[in-house]
Design an enzyme around this catalytic site. Structure first.
Site, PDB file in Angstrom:
ATOM      1  N   SER A   4      -7.174  -2.486   6.546  1.00  0.00           N
ATOM      2  CA  SER A   4      -8.194  -1.465   6.781  1.00  0.00           C
ATOM      3  C   SER A   4      -8.995  -1.194   5.521  1.00  0.00           C
ATOM      4  O   SER A   4      -8.505  -1.334   4.403  1.00  0.00           O
ATOM      5  CB  SER A   4      -7.521  -0.170   7.237  1.00  0.00           C
ATOM      6  OG  SER A   4      -6.996  -0.344   8.522  1.00  0.00           O
ATOM      7  N   GLU A  26       0.852  -1.194   0.000  1.00  0.00           N
ATOM      8  CA  GLU A  26       0.000   0.000   0.000  1.00  0.00           C
ATOM      9  C   GLU A  26       0.888   1.244   0.000  1.00  0.00           C
ATOM     10  O   GLU A  26       0.439   2.336   0.334  1.00  0.00           O
ATOM     11  CB  GLU A  26      -0.972  -0.011   1.179  1.00  0.00           C
ATOM     12  CG  GLU A  26      -0.334  -0.119   2.534  1.00  0.00           C
ATOM     13  CD  GLU A  26      -1.358  -0.093   3.667  1.00  0.00           C
ATOM     14  OE1 GLU A  26      -2.090   0.889   3.748  1.00  0.00           O
ATOM     15  OE2 GLU A  26      -1.388  -1.056   4.458  1.00  0.00           O
ATOM     16  N   CYS A  50      -3.250  -3.626   4.600  1.00  0.00           N
ATOM     17  CA  CYS A  50      -2.330  -4.623   5.166  1.00  0.00           C
ATOM     18  C   CYS A  50      -2.737  -6.056   4.835  1.00  0.00           C
ATOM     19  O   CYS A  50      -2.058  -7.008   5.233  1.00  0.00           O
ATOM     20  CB  CYS A  50      -2.248  -4.457   6.679  1.00  0.00           C
ATOM     21  SG  CYS A  50      -1.900  -2.774   7.162  1.00  0.00           S
ATOM     22  N   HIS A  78      -2.044  -9.910  12.341  1.00  0.00           N
ATOM     23  CA  HIS A  78      -1.514  -8.646  11.815  1.00  0.00           C
ATOM     24  C   HIS A  78      -1.198  -7.747  13.009  1.00  0.00           C
ATOM     25  O   HIS A  78      -2.012  -7.601  13.919  1.00  0.00           O
ATOM     26  CB  HIS A  78      -2.548  -7.979  10.904  1.00  0.00           C
ATOM     27  CG  HIS A  78      -2.196  -6.554  10.595  1.00  0.00           C
ATOM     28  ND1 HIS A  78      -0.983  -6.199  10.042  1.00  0.00           N
ATOM     29  CD2 HIS A  78      -2.868  -5.385  10.801  1.00  0.00           C
ATOM     30  CE1 HIS A  78      -0.939  -4.888   9.905  1.00  0.00           C
ATOM     31  NE2 HIS A  78      -2.065  -4.362  10.361  1.00  0.00           N
TER      32      HIS A  78
HETATM   33  N1  CAA Z   1       2.556   2.868  30.721  1.00  0.00           N
HETATM   34  C1  CAA Z   1       1.920   1.770  30.217  1.00  0.00           C
HETATM   35  N2  CAA Z   1       0.851   1.833  29.371  1.00  0.00           N
HETATM   36  C2  CAA Z   1       0.435   3.066  29.005  1.00  0.00           C
HETATM   37  C3  CAA Z   1       1.025   4.228  29.504  1.00  0.00           C
HETATM   38  C4  CAA Z   1       2.129   4.114  30.399  1.00  0.00           C
HETATM   39  N3  CAA Z   1       2.751   5.170  30.899  1.00  0.00           N
HETATM   40  N4  CAA Z   1       0.370   5.285  28.982  1.00  0.00           N
HETATM   41  C5  CAA Z   1      -0.614   4.793  28.186  1.00  0.00           C
HETATM   42  N5  CAA Z   1      -0.569   3.441  28.211  1.00  0.00           N
HETATM   43  C6  CAA Z   1      -1.413   2.512  27.458  1.00  0.00           C
HETATM   44  C7  CAA Z   1      -2.871   2.906  27.402  1.00  0.00           C
HETATM   45  O1  CAA Z   1      -3.568   2.523  28.566  1.00  0.00           O
HETATM   46  C8  CAA Z   1      -3.321   2.157  26.173  1.00  0.00           C
HETATM   47  O2  CAA Z   1      -3.496   0.804  26.486  1.00  0.00           O
HETATM   48  P1  CAA Z   1      -4.897   0.066  26.113  1.00  0.00           P
HETATM   49  O3  CAA Z   1      -5.056   0.233  24.624  1.00  0.00           O
HETATM   50  O4  CAA Z   1      -4.654  -1.350  26.521  1.00  0.00           O
HETATM   51  O5  CAA Z   1      -5.953   0.774  26.860  1.00  0.00           O
HETATM   52  C9  CAA Z   1      -2.093   2.208  25.258  1.00  0.00           C
HETATM   53  O6  CAA Z   1      -0.986   2.552  26.106  1.00  0.00           O
HETATM   54  C10 CAA Z   1      -2.195   3.259  24.176  1.00  0.00           C
HETATM   55  O7  CAA Z   1      -2.584   4.447  24.760  1.00  0.00           O
HETATM   56  P2  CAA Z   1      -3.660   5.398  24.061  1.00  0.00           P
HETATM   57  O8  CAA Z   1      -4.815   4.606  23.595  1.00  0.00           O
HETATM   58  O9  CAA Z   1      -3.893   6.547  24.951  1.00  0.00           O
HETATM   59  O10 CAA Z   1      -2.765   5.844  22.817  1.00  0.00           O
HETATM   60  P3  CAA Z   1      -3.058   6.830  21.659  1.00  0.00           P
HETATM   61  O11 CAA Z   1      -4.366   7.505  21.799  1.00  0.00           O
HETATM   62  O12 CAA Z   1      -1.869   7.701  21.573  1.00  0.00           O
HETATM   63  O13 CAA Z   1      -3.163   5.907  20.360  1.00  0.00           O
HETATM   64  C11 CAA Z   1      -3.134   4.209  18.772  1.00  0.00           C
HETATM   65  C12 CAA Z   1      -2.802   4.570  20.215  1.00  0.00           C
HETATM   66  C13 CAA Z   1      -4.617   4.385  18.538  1.00  0.00           C
HETATM   67  C14 CAA Z   1      -2.751   2.768  18.541  1.00  0.00           C
HETATM   68  C15 CAA Z   1      -2.316   5.142  17.821  1.00  0.00           C
HETATM   69  O14 CAA Z   1      -0.959   4.850  17.927  1.00  0.00           O
HETATM   70  C16 CAA Z   1      -2.718   5.038  16.359  1.00  0.00           C
HETATM   71  O15 CAA Z   1      -3.596   5.772  15.888  1.00  0.00           O
HETATM   72  N6  CAA Z   1      -2.041   4.129  15.603  1.00  0.00           N
HETATM   73  C17 CAA Z   1      -2.295   3.974  14.164  1.00  0.00           C
HETATM   74  C18 CAA Z   1      -3.563   3.211  13.884  1.00  0.00           C
HETATM   75  C19 CAA Z   1      -3.476   1.744  14.181  1.00  0.00           C
HETATM   76  O16 CAA Z   1      -2.410   1.174  14.280  1.00  0.00           O
HETATM   77  N7  CAA Z   1      -4.666   1.095  14.281  1.00  0.00           N
HETATM   78  C20 CAA Z   1      -4.698  -0.333  14.527  1.00  0.00           C
HETATM   79  C21 CAA Z   1      -5.881  -0.998  13.853  1.00  0.00           C
HETATM   80  S1  CAA Z   1      -5.904  -0.618  12.106  1.00  0.00           S
HETATM   81  C22 CAA Z   1      -4.817  -1.774  11.406  1.00  0.00           C
HETATM   82  O17 CAA Z   1      -4.460  -2.736  11.998  1.00  0.00           O
HETATM   83  C23 CAA Z   1      -4.297  -1.481  10.015  1.00  0.00           C
HETATM   84  C24 CAA Z   1      -2.952  -0.858  10.146  1.00  0.00           C
HETATM   85  O18 CAA Z   1      -1.930  -1.563  10.085  1.00  0.00           O
HETATM   86  C25 CAA Z   1      -2.857   0.600  10.341  1.00  0.00           C
END
Ligand code: CAA
Length: 391
Positions: A312, A83, A115, A237
């Site tokens: 996705s 992609e 993916c 994945h």
């Molecule tokens: N110590 C330990 N854990 C901590 C922490 C700390 N100090 N601070 C936060 N965390 C944890 C949170 O509790 C959370 O855990 P849970 O999900 O188990 O609740 C985790 O860290 C992530 O924290 P947030 O949810 O607050 O993080 P974020 O809002 O910054 O976003 C994300 C995380 C959504 C994955 C972001 O990185 C993102 O948008 N990534 C890209 C999209 C993605 O990968 N989507 C996945 C599905 S889509 C797919 O699979 C296709 C693809 O390849 C893209």
């Protein structure tokens, strides 16, 4: 279950980039508690491409050892899934085919569905081999994951290519029928042609992934697939390794099984090592997970592995592979560990510079600065043509 025709993955090799950004460096820059990266999303570092690296150079680097080991005489089809395409018309696989000196009597094509693309490639390859068991298909998954700087997706970037040789009587993993399939027209993650970085609603995309898993598993069951307890391990994945934990926990719970940490670790623990070091390699990611599992788990001979591929937009597939006796003699653990270990760490300023890099679009003659220590490089642009060379 349909008759087992012993078609599957005969060889598996991956390559990644010249540079690496440790998450400690990113955390120091943006003030994030490193626990969020290391534990919360499960990442330690992300692969960062050099100026002269892209999906072609990584794809060729991943596939070259396979061609060196098996020759290319029986490979009549090359499928490159990505992609992160570099041309709207020409398949990146044609460049790879040329760099590897493969015979002209080959069909080469590029596939896309986020993916999920490489899994479509694997299934199409299995179909071709089923039609003529003397033929082999080279399936290459190659991607660069790039989000906007300072966006939530930024820590989940990465880049890698995985190459697989699909054949009859495979040496590594037999791919089983049936598959569980799921498609839904959604906008959880996408990248319009005019944008260099992906758009995503992170939490929605996680929910969409989990919904697709549920749908694909339901279809797998309805198609007469194996029962969950038959699987020795599950390979998901991994947009970030913690996603595999979330997914597996949900699958266990929804099918009435214990989902405590030790069970999850037992089932997926060996699949995350390479992805934790590389970051998201999109369509290559599940196959880096499979390499990690085969190379680091205790003997898996004869064991069924559950594989979940998610792209996705969205398309997902749950399918099974059985590990073949003698598989260990064919693994590439040392080369894979070297591909991870040889990456050169960059500081935050250098990472930012590489992130912002764009190639000239004026059609002039431009040499690309030599940076990669890998076997192939993008050497120049000339008249809107990309010129690749062995290094
Ligand atoms: N110590 C330990 N854990 C901590 C922490 C700390 N100090 N601070 C936060 N965390 C944890 C949170 O509790 C959370 O855990 P849970 O999900 O188990 O609740 C985790 O860290 C992530 O924290 P947030 O949810 O607050 O993080 P974020 O809002 O910054 O976003 C994300 C995380 C959504 C994955 C972001 O990185 C993102 O948008 N990534 C890209 C999209 C993605 O990968 N989507 C996945 C599905 S889509 C797919 O699979 C296709 C693809 O390849 C893209």
């Amino acid at each position: 279950m349909a008759a087992d025709l012993a078609i599957g993955i005969h060889d598996l090799s991956f390559a990644t980039t010249e540079f690496v950004l440790p998450h400690t460096t990113l955390a120091a820059h943006n003030g994030t508690d490193i626990g969020k990266y290391h534990v919360g999303i499960g990442l330690r570092s992300m692969s960062v491409p050099a100026a002269d690296e892209d999906i072609v150079t990584m794809g060729a680097a991943a596939a070259a050892p396979i061609v060196a080991r098996h020759g290319s005489d029986q490979i009549r089809t090359v499928v490159l899934a990505t992609e992160s395409s570099v041309d709207q018309s020409k398949s990146a696989g044609v460049y790879v085919h040329s760099l590897l000196g493969m015979p002209s009597s080959t069909r080469v094509v590029e596939l896309k569905q986020a993916c999920y693309g490489a899994t479509a490639g694997l299934q199409f390859a299995a179909g071709l081999v089923h039609r003529d068991r003397t033929q082999r298909v080279l399936v290459i998954a190659s991607d660069v994951s790039k989000y906007e700087l300072d966006s939530p997706g930024e820590p989940t970037q990465g880049a890698a290519a995985a190459a697989m040789l699909v054949s009859a009587d495979p040496a590594l993993v037999r791919i089983e029928e049936p598959s569980g399939l799921f498609t839904a027209d959604i906008m959880d993650f996408w990248r319009p042609n005019y944008l260099p970085t992906a758009l995503v609603d992170g939490q929605d995309s996680i929910a969409a992934y989990l919904q697709a898993l549920e749908g694909a598993w339901k279809d797998y069951t309805e198609q007469g697939g194996r029962a969950l307890e038959e699987f020795r391990a599950f390979c998901y994945h991994q947009p970030f390794p913690k996603m595999a934990t979330k997914a597996h926990r949900q699958l266990l719970r929804s099918s009435g099984h214990d989902s405590d940490d030790s069970r999850v670790l037992r089932d997926i623990g060996h699949t995350t090592d390479y992805n934790a070091a590389v970051g998201n390699s999109y369509t290559a990611s599940m196959y880096l997970g499979l390499a990690s599992l085969l190379e680091s788990a205790d003997d898996l001979t004869g064991q069924p592995i559950g594989l979940f591929s998610y792209g996705s937009g969205s398309v997902a597939e749950f399918f099974a592979g059985t590990v073949v006796p003698g598989y260990r003699a064919h693994l590439r653990a040392a080369a894979h560990q070297e591909a991870i270990a040889r990456r050169r760490p960059v500081d935050y300023a250098r990472y930012r510079e590489l992130h912002g890099l764009s190639l000239p679009e004026d059609g002039g003659d431009h040499a690309v600065p030599p940076q990669t220590g890998g076997p192939y490089r993008l050497a120049a642009l000339s008249g809107h043509k990309r010129i690749y060379q062995p290094r």
